[in-house]
Write a protein that holds these residues in place. Structure first.
Motif, short mmCIF file in Angstrom:
data_model
loop_
_atom_site.label_atom_id
_atom_site.label_comp_id
_atom_site.label_asym_id
_atom_site.label_seq_id
_atom_site.Cartn_x
_atom_site.Cartn_y
_atom_site.Cartn_z
N LEU A 255 0.87 -1.17 0.00
CA LEU A 255 0.00 0.00 0.00
C LEU A 255 0.91 1.22 0.00
O LEU A 255 1.63 1.45 0.97
CB LEU A 255 -0.90 0.01 1.24
CG LEU A 255 -1.85 1.20 1.37
CD1 LEU A 255 -3.00 1.04 0.38
CD2 LEU A 255 -2.40 1.31 2.79
N PRO A 256 0.91 2.02 -1.07
CA PRO A 256 1.82 3.17 -1.10
C PRO A 256 1.32 4.29 -0.19
O PRO A 256 0.12 4.49 -0.02
CB PRO A 256 1.78 3.61 -2.57
CG PRO A 256 0.42 3.20 -3.04
CD PRO A 256 0.09 1.93 -2.31
N TYR A 257 2.26 5.01 0.40
CA TYR A 257 1.90 6.13 1.27
C TYR A 257 2.91 7.25 1.07
O TYR A 257 4.12 7.00 1.04
CB TYR A 257 1.89 5.71 2.74
CG TYR A 257 1.04 6.61 3.61
CD1 TYR A 257 -0.30 6.32 3.81
CD2 TYR A 257 1.56 7.75 4.20
CE1 TYR A 257 -1.10 7.14 4.60
CE2 TYR A 257 0.77 8.58 4.97
CZ TYR A 257 -0.56 8.27 5.17
OH TYR A 257 -1.36 9.10 5.94
N PHE A 258 2.39 8.48 0.92
CA PHE A 258 3.28 9.61 0.67
C PHE A 258 3.15 10.65 1.78
O PHE A 258 2.14 10.70 2.51
CB PHE A 258 2.98 10.26 -0.68
CG PHE A 258 1.68 11.03 -0.72
CD1 PHE A 258 1.62 12.37 -0.39
CD2 PHE A 258 0.50 10.40 -1.12
CE1 PHE A 258 0.43 13.08 -0.43
CE2 PHE A 258 -0.69 11.09 -1.17
CZ PHE A 258 -0.73 12.43 -0.82
N GLU A 285 -11.58 5.98 4.78
CA GLU A 285 -11.00 4.75 4.25
C GLU A 285 -9.66 5.05 3.57
O GLU A 285 -8.68 4.32 3.75
CB GLU A 285 -11.96 4.10 3.25
CG GLU A 285 -11.46 2.77 2.73
CD GLU A 285 -12.47 2.07 1.85
OE1 GLU A 285 -12.18 0.95 1.37
OE2 GLU A 285 -13.56 2.64 1.63
N ILE A 286 -9.61 6.10 2.75
CA ILE A 286 -8.33 6.60 2.24
C ILE A 286 -7.96 7.76 3.15
O ILE A 286 -8.35 8.90 2.95
CB ILE A 286 -8.47 7.06 0.77
CG1 ILE A 286 -8.92 5.88 -0.10
CG2 ILE A 286 -7.14 7.61 0.26
CD1 ILE A 286 -9.10 6.22 -1.55
N LEU A 287 -7.22 7.43 4.17
CA LEU A 287 -7.02 8.36 5.29
C LEU A 287 -6.03 9.46 4.96
O LEU A 287 -5.24 9.35 4.02
CB LEU A 287 -6.59 7.61 6.54
CG LEU A 287 -5.24 6.86 6.51
CD1 LEU A 287 -4.07 7.78 6.84
CD2 LEU A 287 -5.26 5.69 7.47
N SER A 288 -6.07 10.49 5.78
CA SER A 288 -5.06 11.54 5.78
C SER A 288 -4.39 11.54 7.15
O SER A 288 -5.01 11.19 8.16
CB SER A 288 -5.69 12.92 5.54
OG SER A 288 -6.39 12.95 4.33
N VAL A 299 3.68 18.18 8.41
CA VAL A 299 3.91 16.99 7.59
C VAL A 299 2.54 16.38 7.32
O VAL A 299 1.84 15.96 8.23
CB VAL A 299 4.81 15.98 8.33
CG1 VAL A 299 5.03 14.74 7.47
CG2 VAL A 299 6.15 16.63 8.68
N PHE A 300 2.17 16.34 6.05
CA PHE A 300 0.81 15.96 5.64
C PHE A 300 0.90 14.80 4.66
O PHE A 300 1.67 14.85 3.70
CB PHE A 300 0.12 17.16 4.97
CG PHE A 300 -1.36 17.00 4.80
CD1 PHE A 300 -2.23 17.46 5.76
CD2 PHE A 300 -1.88 16.37 3.67
CE1 PHE A 300 -3.61 17.32 5.60
CE2 PHE A 300 -3.24 16.23 3.50
CZ PHE A 300 -4.11 16.70 4.48
N GLY A 301 0.13 13.73 4.90
CA GLY A 301 0.26 12.56 4.04
C GLY A 301 -1.03 11.81 3.83
O GLY A 301 -2.05 12.06 4.48
N SER A 302 -0.97 10.85 2.89
CA SER A 302 -2.12 10.00 2.59
C SER A 302 -1.66 8.84 1.73
O SER A 302 -0.48 8.72 1.36
CB SER A 302 -3.20 10.80 1.86
OG SER A 302 -4.37 10.01 1.65
N VAL A 303 -2.60 7.99 1.38
CA VAL A 303 -2.33 6.85 0.51
C VAL A 303 -1.99 7.34 -0.89
O VAL A 303 -2.66 8.22 -1.43
CB VAL A 303 -3.55 5.91 0.46
CG1 VAL A 303 -3.30 4.75 -0.50
CG2 VAL A 303 -3.88 5.40 1.86
N GLY A 304 -0.95 6.77 -1.48
CA GLY A 304 -0.57 7.14 -2.83
C GLY A 304 0.94 7.15 -3.01
O GLY A 304 1.68 7.23 -2.03
N ALA A 305 1.38 7.06 -4.25
CA ALA A 305 2.80 7.07 -4.58
C ALA A 305 3.12 8.31 -5.40
O ALA A 305 2.39 8.66 -6.33
CB ALA A 305 3.18 5.82 -5.38
N LEU A 306 4.21 8.96 -5.08
CA LEU A 306 4.65 10.16 -5.81
C LEU A 306 5.52 9.73 -6.99
O LEU A 306 6.73 9.90 -7.00
CB LEU A 306 5.40 11.10 -4.88
CG LEU A 306 4.61 11.64 -3.69
CD1 LEU A 306 5.48 12.57 -2.85
CD2 LEU A 306 3.35 12.36 -4.14
#
Length: 427
Positions: A255-258, A285-288, A299-306
């Protein structure tokens, strides 16, 4: 690391230097050899060396290269699974044992930081699990009640108190967990490495394990330019595993996380949000997730790949999200960006494997690596030292089980996050 600014981002920019280590270039012997220089491996090396055990640790890249150096830095208690579901998944004996162990895990992290004077921006003011809407608040009320009946210092906060602590009216309430906190994750990993070396452990970087054989009752691990012969092997390479124990990578779904980090906020703006420096994440479900570092960066993030189209999509979504949640600091520029992979198991719980006689490893931290990794490293050390019997380990020993259509699921997570973020926060 490896000349990639998106691998460790802010954490590599601000962490103290790693201790000086070299590639393994000879044949050595030890009582225990550890594969992997993340929290589990470094904690095990430290605890074994402190007990006088001759231990060697082999890291394929640099200490904290995997999830240990890329995560948000939340020192969480427990796992994603509801407390009452631990016994349902693992049975009453293992379920309650694991729950108690992981519930107290943040205290072990704090103790190691204090005892070894690790400079890693430790904050002890807890974390806030933020409720999105009435359903989110209902979920957190149940989670808080399940922890409270076990005596944990957690409390359910209403919307007004949540707004006071966070600096945002975006949430219906929150669960405050005073066991938890935040730290600079790569700095913590490097600090554990330094403490392990000081205790007498031999640590080697750039020393990927290529082969494992059993010879005359011993385990022989071969690297590109050397080998280690040992009585015990701890496999602590987790979701970034390769080589002889690549099955650990294959049994988990990535699960990618950025994360994106702003420049340091002006002092007056730092007084408007997260004044208590609690680490936060929400119930979507797609959290922040968001937190402040010691210099006042958000520092702010969520699910996903950069990578690919995800880079622009996720960054634009993050700007819109920050503008909605924290309108008082909108338009603060980003200073760093990075991402990594979380290894997910089918039930969101960790696993314990025995790959061969005297070859053990925990894996499957599901994005909760700091506290569980540190704790499991200590447990493995105590097992090897004879202080914890196999029957008293916190998880049953099981064989690795590969998930169906893993690559399809991974593509779905990465592309699904892009779709959600492309449309999200536009209204």
């Amino acid at each position: 690391m490896l000349n990639d600014p998106r691998s460790h981002g802010l954490w590599e920019m601000t962490a103290p230097p790693a201790p000086s280590t070299e590639m393994l270039r000879e044949g050595v012997t030890a009582q225990v050899v550890i594969v992997g220089g993340g929290y589990t491996g470094l904690s095990a090396a430290l605890h074994l060396a402190e007990a006088g055990t001759d231990v060697v640790l082999l890291e394929a890249q640099e200490f904290g290269f995997g999830g240990a150096g890329r995560n948000v830095g939340l020192i969480n208690a427990g796992m994603w699974v509801m407390p009452d579901d631990f016994p349902k998944e693992l049975g009453p004996q293992y379920g309650e044992r694991l729950l108690e162990l992981l519930g107290n895990g943040p205290y072990l992290v704090r103790d190691l930081i204090d005892r070894h004077n690790i400079s890693c921006e430790l904050e002890r003011n807890g974390t806030l699990h933020l409720a999105v809407g009435d359903e989110g608040l209902k979920e957190l009320a149940e989670r808080a009640a399940q922890w409270q009946k076990r005596g944990a210092p957690v409390s359910l906060l209403d919307a007004a108190e949540t707004e006071r602590r966070v600096g945002s009216a975006a949430y219906a309430g929150s669960m405050l967990d005073m066991r938890a906190g935040t730290l600079q994750p790569l700095a913590y990993a490097r600090g554990l490495a330094r403490a392990a070396i000081d205790a007498g452990a031999r640590l080697y970087s750039k020393s990927a394990v290529l082969d494992h054989q059993e010879q005359s009752g011993a385990h022989v691990l071969r690297t590109a330019r050397g080998e280690v012969r040992a009585d015990w092997v701890i496999v602590a390479s987790e979701a970034y595993s390769s080589g002889p124990w690549e099955v650990i990578r294959k049994e988990q779904v990535y699960l990618p996380y950025f994360n994106l980090a702003t420049t340091p906020l002006p002092r007056e703006q730092q007084q408007l949000i997260l004044r208590g420096r609690e680490g936060c994440w929400d119930t979507r479900e797609i959290l922040s997730s968001f937190r402040m570092d010691q210099a006042g960066r958000l520092v702010f993030g969520s699910v996903g790949a950069l990578r690919g189209t995800g880079t622009s999509i996720h960054k634009a979504w993050a700007r819109r999200s920050i503008r909605r949640i924290f309108p008082q600091i909108a338009d603060i520029p980003f200073e760093a960006e990075w991402y990594g992979m979380i290894g997910m198991t089918h039930n969101a719980l960790p696993r314990l494997h025995k790959f061969a006689p005297n070859v053990l490893g925990f894996c499957g931290y599901n994005g909760r690596g700091i506290s569980p990794g540190t704790t499991f490293g200590k447990i493995l050390a105590e097992h090897i030292l004879g202080r914890v019997a196999e029957k008293d380990l916190p998880l049953p020993i099981i064989d690795p089980k590969l998930p169906a259509v893993r690559s399809v699921k991974e593509a779905y997570y990465e592309l699904g996050a892009q779709v959600a973020h492309l449309a999200g926060e536009r209204f």
